[in-house]
Design a protein around this motif. Structure first.
Motif, mmCIF file in Angstrom:
data_model
loop_
_atom_site.group_PDB
_atom_site.id
_atom_site.type_symbol
_atom_site.label_atom_id
_atom_site.label_comp_id
_atom_site.label_asym_id
_atom_site.label_seq_id
_atom_site.Cartn_x
_atom_site.Cartn_y
_atom_site.Cartn_z
ATOM 1 N N LEU A 50 0.832 -1.205 0.000
ATOM 2 C CA LEU A 50 0.000 0.000 0.000
ATOM 3 C C LEU A 50 0.865 1.253 0.000
ATOM 4 O O LEU A 50 0.568 2.230 -0.701
ATOM 5 N N GLN A 51 1.963 1.225 0.738
ATOM 6 C CA GLN A 51 2.880 2.362 0.747
ATOM 7 C C GLN A 51 3.491 2.570 -0.630
ATOM 8 O O GLN A 51 3.587 3.701 -1.114
ATOM 9 N N LYS A 52 3.886 1.487 -1.302
ATOM 10 C CA LYS A 52 4.463 1.597 -2.635
ATOM 11 C C LYS A 52 3.448 2.148 -3.625
ATOM 12 O O LYS A 52 3.781 2.965 -4.475
ATOM 13 N N ARG A 53 2.190 1.700 -3.527
ATOM 14 C CA ARG A 53 1.151 2.207 -4.426
ATOM 15 C C ARG A 53 0.921 3.689 -4.205
ATOM 16 O O ARG A 53 0.728 4.453 -5.156
ATOM 17 N N THR A 54 0.945 4.127 -2.949
ATOM 18 C CA THR A 54 0.755 5.535 -2.639
ATOM 19 C C THR A 54 1.899 6.371 -3.195
ATOM 20 O O THR A 54 1.672 7.422 -3.800
ATOM 21 N N LEU A 55 3.126 5.907 -2.998
ATOM 22 C CA LEU A 55 4.283 6.631 -3.519
ATOM 23 C C LEU A 55 4.254 6.702 -5.040
ATOM 24 O O LEU A 55 4.562 7.745 -5.628
ATOM 25 N N ARG A 56 3.849 5.611 -5.690
ATOM 26 C CA ARG A 56 3.743 5.623 -7.152
ATOM 27 C C ARG A 56 2.673 6.605 -7.618
ATOM 28 O O ARG A 56 2.849 7.309 -8.613
ATOM 29 N N ALA A 57 1.555 6.683 -6.897
ATOM 30 C CA ALA A 57 0.488 7.617 -7.271
ATOM 31 C C ALA A 57 0.962 9.064 -7.143
ATOM 32 O O ALA A 57 0.665 9.907 -8.001
ATOM 33 N N LEU A 58 1.711 9.353 -6.086
ATOM 34 C CA LEU A 58 2.240 10.709 -5.903
ATOM 35 C C LEU A 58 3.237 11.044 -7.013
ATOM 36 O O LEU A 58 3.203 12.149 -7.580
ATOM 37 N N GLU A 59 4.104 10.106 -7.337
ATOM 38 C CA GLU A 59 5.092 10.342 -8.389
ATOM 39 C C GLU A 59 4.424 10.476 -9.762
ATOM 40 O O GLU A 59 4.842 11.280 -10.583
ATOM 41 N N ARG A 60 3.377 9.677 -9.996
ATOM 42 C CA ARG A 60 2.653 9.777 -11.272
ATOM 43 C C ARG A 60 2.007 11.141 -11.430
ATOM 44 O O ARG A 60 1.993 11.708 -12.525
ATOM 45 N N ALA A 61 1.457 11.681 -10.334
ATOM 46 C CA ALA A 61 0.833 12.999 -10.399
ATOM 47 C C ALA A 61 1.870 14.066 -10.743
ATOM 48 O O ALA A 61 1.631 14.936 -11.592
ATOM 49 N N LYS A 62 3.025 13.974 -10.115
ATOM 50 C CA LYS A 62 4.091 14.939 -10.367
ATOM 51 C C LYS A 62 4.635 14.795 -11.787
ATOM 52 O O LYS A 62 4.862 15.786 -12.486
#
Length: 133
Positions: A50-62
């Motif tokens: 879940l932490q990895k998915r959250t970090l990927r979502a933040l990076e994708r937005a950026k």
């Protein structure tokens, strides 16, 4: 009562048995695969995923903002960076259990703000600017 039967004790019955047109035969050359078995995961593994998915979502937005050539505001950039740092450091980006799910990595409002940033990028990327003509 609307669904009362006229003859008590007699349920719905079928006049004849269900029949198929032909019995199912396995086709030659085609073998059925055994169903994929999932290995049981521990709560710690699920939390890390879940932490990895959250970090990927933040990076994708950026990254989506950068690819579309849209400048995020200073606040939005700082928000994404600080939330990423907190998820990396603490495993979640909020401490108050009243603000989000105990097993979640983002609070409800952080999730809303992330969706707003992604929507902003998506809507501005879809609109052609007058400078391009």
């Amino acid at each position: 009562m609307a669904f009362k039967s006229k003859t008590p004790g007699k349920g719905l019955r079928r006049k004849s048995e269900l029949k198929t047109k032909a019995p199912l035969q396995p086709r030659s050359g085609m073998q059925a695969k055994a169903p994929a078995t999932r290995t049981p995961t521990s709560p710690a593994d699920e939390k890390k995923a879940l932490q990895k998915r959250t970090l990927r979502a933040l990076e994708r937005a950026k990254k989506a903002a950068a690819d579309a050539g849209i400048d995020l505001s200073e606040w939005e950039t700082e928000f994404i960076d600080s939330v990423s740092d907190r998820v990396k450091t603490y495993g979640r980006a909020f401490a108050d259990p009243d603000k989000g799910a105990m097993n979640g990595t983002l609070s409800l409002m952080q999730g809303v703000k992330l969706r707003e940033i992604r929507q902003k990028v998506k809507s501005r990327a879809a609109k052609p600017t007058d400078d391009e003509n």
